[in-house]
Design a protein around this motif. Structure first.
Motif, PDB file in Angstrom:
ATOM      1  N   ASN A 167      23.401  40.850 -34.863  1.00  0.00           N
ATOM      2  CA  ASN A 167      22.364  41.201 -35.855  1.00  0.00           C
ATOM      3  C   ASN A 167      21.632  39.963 -36.346  1.00  0.00           C
ATOM      4  O   ASN A 167      20.432  39.993 -36.570  1.00  0.00           O
ATOM      5  CB  ASN A 167      23.009  41.910 -37.052  1.00  0.00           C
ATOM      6  N   SER A 168      22.411  38.867 -36.530  1.00  0.00           N
ATOM      7  CA  SER A 168      21.806  37.657 -37.111  1.00  0.00           C
ATOM      8  C   SER A 168      20.627  37.165 -36.271  1.00  0.00           C
ATOM      9  O   SER A 168      19.618  36.723 -36.809  1.00  0.00           O
ATOM     10  CB  SER A 168      22.860  36.564 -37.261  1.00  0.00           C
ATOM     11  N   THR A 169      20.746  37.267 -34.935  1.00  0.00           N
ATOM     12  CA  THR A 169      19.669  36.802 -34.057  1.00  0.00           C
ATOM     13  C   THR A 169      18.416  37.653 -34.261  1.00  0.00           C
ATOM     14  O   THR A 169      17.299  37.128 -34.341  1.00  0.00           O
ATOM     15  CB  THR A 169      20.117  36.890 -32.583  1.00  0.00           C
TER      16      THR A 169
ATOM     17  N   ILE B  45      16.399  30.686 -27.060  1.00  0.00           N
ATOM     18  CA  ILE B  45      15.037  31.237 -27.033  1.00  0.00           C
ATOM     19  C   ILE B  45      14.609  31.583 -28.453  1.00  0.00           C
ATOM     20  O   ILE B  45      15.370  32.192 -29.208  1.00  0.00           O
ATOM     21  CB  ILE B  45      14.987  32.518 -26.162  1.00  0.00           C
ATOM     22  N   HIS B  46      13.390  31.168 -28.780  1.00  0.00           N
ATOM     23  CA  HIS B  46      12.865  31.451 -30.103  1.00  0.00           C
ATOM     24  C   HIS B  46      12.167  32.807 -30.039  1.00  0.00           C
ATOM     25  O   HIS B  46      11.004  32.915 -29.640  1.00  0.00           O
ATOM     26  CB  HIS B  46      11.894  30.340 -30.505  1.00  0.00           C
ATOM     27  N   LEU B  47      12.910  33.861 -30.426  1.00  0.00           N
ATOM     28  CA  LEU B  47      12.401  35.230 -30.264  1.00  0.00           C
ATOM     29  C   LEU B  47      11.115  35.471 -31.059  1.00  0.00           C
ATOM     30  O   LEU B  47      10.175  36.099 -30.564  1.00  0.00           O
ATOM     31  CB  LEU B  47      13.469  36.243 -30.689  1.00  0.00           C
ATOM     32  N   ALA B  48      11.073  34.953 -32.314  1.00  0.00           N
ATOM     33  CA  ALA B  48       9.880  35.177 -33.147  1.00  0.00           C
ATOM     34  C   ALA B  48       8.658  34.552 -32.488  1.00  0.00           C
ATOM     35  O   ALA B  48       7.587  35.167 -32.411  1.00  0.00           O
ATOM     36  CB  ALA B  48      10.109  34.593 -34.537  1.00  0.00           C
ATOM     37  N   LYS B  49       8.835  33.324 -31.976  1.00  0.00           N
ATOM     38  CA  LYS B  49       7.717  32.604 -31.345  1.00  0.00           C
ATOM     39  C   LYS B  49       7.215  33.383 -30.129  1.00  0.00           C
ATOM     40  O   LYS B  49       6.009  33.572 -29.949  1.00  0.00           O
ATOM     41  CB  LYS B  49       8.182  31.202 -30.931  1.00  0.00           C
TER      42      LYS B  49
ATOM     43  N   THR C 171      22.810  33.358 -26.063  1.00  0.00           N
ATOM     44  CA  THR C 171      23.520  33.895 -27.234  1.00  0.00           C
ATOM     45  C   THR C 171      24.995  33.528 -27.143  1.00  0.00           C
ATOM     46  O   THR C 171      25.660  33.309 -28.159  1.00  0.00           O
ATOM     47  CB  THR C 171      23.356  35.428 -27.295  1.00  0.00           C
ATOM     48  N   ASN C 172      25.511  33.453 -25.911  1.00  0.00           N
ATOM     49  CA  ASN C 172      26.910  33.064 -25.710  1.00  0.00           C
ATOM     50  C   ASN C 172      27.103  31.554 -25.690  1.00  0.00           C
ATOM     51  O   ASN C 172      28.134  31.057 -25.243  1.00  0.00           O
ATOM     52  CB  ASN C 172      27.432  33.646 -24.386  1.00  0.00           C
ATOM     53  N   LYS C 173      26.070  30.836 -26.130  1.00  0.00           N
ATOM     54  CA  LYS C 173      26.133  29.366 -26.270  1.00  0.00           C
ATOM     55  C   LYS C 173      26.147  28.617 -24.935  1.00  0.00           C
ATOM     56  O   LYS C 173      26.541  27.453 -24.897  1.00  0.00           O
ATOM     57  CB  LYS C 173      27.345  28.907 -27.115  1.00  0.00           C
TER      58      LYS C 173
END
Lengths: 229, 381
Positions: B304-306, B2-6, A117-119
């Motif tokens: 939130n977007s993630t 990481i593809h959380l939905a997958k 998330t921190n790229k």
């Protein structure tokens, strides 16, 4: 500002409700925790431990006061940034009573979620995660799901997750409450060790007096203020 | 990243696939409903195109013979044929009859035509075996879906008919299976009464009856003549309603299938709304099950977007997977429907677009729940 300070809190206050339902939980609380220190926060239930933890964790906003994380002032009667979540992501690690790992992610993905998330690129974040798993003696579990690990192993993964972004402070909410005595002692030794080795300040809420000998400082909430024992 | 939905779907793959199959069956029914509508439109045109005539002359002031009852005299065909510009004309009847088949009956739409006339309503391209009618009596051409085969004997009225030809895909504007009999037989069937009825009629003084009535006279116009002009002449001098092929087509679509298509359209719209609500509820429930994890993700600092992306991607994937299952389901079951179902690719794409939009709408409530989730809820137990 002393470079050795991990967190400094000055006169923060927090109250809830108004009129007849007005409750003042924390009033003019001030304290400083240095890097490498493991501090216990001990107080009876309902005296504001979690409220305090949420304020210094940049989750809930204090009513007033000042707060620094490292050398950066983050609160001065208001948040000094809209991105408090970014502060949490980059400067604070959290350990919970239960491990609270993401159940649908395997161990290594639980660890690299924040760095990504921190790229941070995948290769670097995975290398860092593997180093931590090795440090905690669970290197062979990186592909396992949390449901396949014991409570103690999961708690070690949770500590590794709190460490992965090299935070300046770790906030631990009763991290040994769900563990038996031996595992609790193991976790305390780990926390003590990482506080020293990683130069991170750890503030740990606990009800268990047996864990206090492992702590450098013990804080109590008395009359809505922080006192050191 | 990481593809959380997958990862989440992988973790509960069986549950996700079964859910998608359930929603897919609903979407499959939506596709079938669209196919039923398309089938109706195709059915409307079958007989009209097979006859391929320029003019339909019917009882004055009626929309006959499909949208309204129409009766004209059989000999009108000779008058029409003698008109300038008319190439061929023929009298024709239409009636619903029940063919006895074993202990049950098959509802069919019988076309009665002049076997020796110039216009044959049987499209040679549809004839799969046998021939068209060759004599005035007791021969019948049936559609394969009636279940009859060549040389079968069928009792109709007082007489036994022999199947001399079998067609494929011949249906009336209402979707009933078509059979073809001679004009004389058709009139006999329409106007012949039982002996008891004849006795009663005679007692009432009704001695004669005119059996030389037909439902319409159809005509073709010679090349080089204006169809509208010929139609105008007939309207003017013979007091009949006349429709060109295009007008007859408009009558069929407007008066015969319009209400049915509206009904199906409304039903389809309701099904899409129901599918949207179901997808929405499923995603909302799936999100509620993850609220603790969502609070933790927010607490440790995930934007939130993630998290919202995970919810929206799962919703979209559920919609797309359901759409695929819906297509498979509809293609498996549509041949079992008694009337024509036409599944068209543009309809499937239109439904796909609707599913994508519905999925995004469906995820709104769950996304709202995510945005409002309290990260502090992660602290405690």
């Amino acid at each position: 500002m002393n470079d050795n300070i991990a967190i400094r809190v000055e006169n923060i206050c927090k109250s809830f409700g108004d009129g007849d339902s007005f409750i003042e939980v924390i009033k003019d609380a001030s304290f400083t925790i240095n890097k490498g220190e493991l501090a216990a926060l001990v107080a009876p239930s309902g005296t504001g431990k979690t409220v305090l933890l949420m304020m210094i964790g940049c989750v809930n906003e204090p009513d007033s006061g000042e707060m620094w994380i490292g050398t950066e002032k983050v609160f001065d009667n208001r948040w000094l940034t809209k991105e408090t979540r970014k502060i949490r992501r980059e400067k604070i690690g959290f350990i919970f009573q239960a491990h609270h790992l993401i159940p649908f992610l395997n161990i290594i993905n639980n660890l690299i979620l924040l760095p990504q998330t921190n790229k941070t690129d995948e290769k670097t974040s995975k290398a860092e995660a593997r180093k931590l798993l090795h440090y905690f003696g669970i290197a062979d579990k990186e592909k396992a799901m949390p449901s396949q690990l014991s409570g103690g192993q999961n708690q070690r993964v949770a500590i590794a997750r709190a460490l992965i972004n090299n935070p300046q402070i770790i906030l631990a909410d009763e991290p040994t409450a769900a563990l038996d005595t031996q595992r609790s002692v193991d976790v305390m030794k780990i926390l003590k060790k990482i506080a020293l080795e990683q130069e991170v300040a750890i503030i740990m809420v606990t009800h268990d007096d047996r864990m206090l000998p492992y702590c450098d400082r013990i804080m109590k909430i008395e009359d809505k203020k922080i006192v050191f024992v | 990243m990481i593809h959380l939905a997958k990862e989440d779907i992988k973790h509960t793959l069986g549950k996700f696939v079964v859910t998608a199959m359930g929603v897919g069956m609903l979407l499959g029914i939506v596709l079938i409903m669209m196919g039923v509508y398309r089938g109706m439109i195709v059915d409307v045109e079958v007989l009209l195109n097979d006859l391929d005539v320029d003019l339909w002359i019917v009882q004055e002031g009626t929309l006959g013979p499909f949208a309204e009852a129409s009766r004209v005299h059989e000999d009108l065909q000779y008058t029409i044929e003698s008109l300038q510009g008319v190439d061929n004309s023929s009298a024709i009847t239409f009636q619903n009859i029940q063919l006895p088949q074993g202990k049950s009956k098959v509802r069919v739409f019988a076309v009665g035509y002049d076997v020796y006339g110039g216009i044959n309503p049987i499209n040679p391209a549809r004839l799969v075996t046998g021939r068209t009618l060759a004599t005035d009596h007791y021969e019948i051409v049936v559609t394969d879906k009636t279940g009859f085969t060549l040389h079968d004997k069928i009792q109709l009225g007082r007489n036994i008919y022999t199947v001399v030809g079998v067609t494929h895909g011949s249906v009336s504007s209402g979707g009933d299976l078509l059979v073809y009999i001679s004009l004389k037989d058709a009139q006999e069937l329409q106007f012949s009464y039982s002996n008891k009825r004849i006795q009663t009629d005679r007692a009432r003084g009704i001695i004669t009856r005119d059996t030389h009535m037909v439902n319409a006279v159809i005509a073709t116009v010679k090349p080089g003549n204006n169809v509208e002009n010929v139609a105008g002449e007939i309207r003017k001098w013979h007091h009949k309603s006349v429709y060109t092929k295009a007008q007859q087509h408009a009558v069929l679509t407007k008066y015969v299938v319009e209400k049915s298509s509206k009904q199906i359209g409304l039903f389809t719209a309701i099904l899409i709304i129901v599918a949207t609500i179901i997808i929405s509820l499923i995603i909302y429930t799936m999100t509620l099950e993850k609220m603790k994890e969502i609070s933790i993700m927010k607490l440790i600092g995930l934007p939130n977007s993630t998290i919202v992306r995970m919810i929206v991607e799962e919703t979209l994937l559920l919609g797309i997977l359901a759409f695929m299952f819906g297509n498979i389901f509809s293609h498996l079951i549509y041949p079992k429907f008694p009337k024509r179902v036409v599944l068209e690719i543009p309809d499937a794409w239109m439904l796909f677009g609707m599913v994508v939009v519905a999925s995004i709408v469906a995820s709104f409530i769950a996304v709202k729940k995510v945005i409002n989730a309290d990260p502090a809820a992660a602290i405690g137990d």
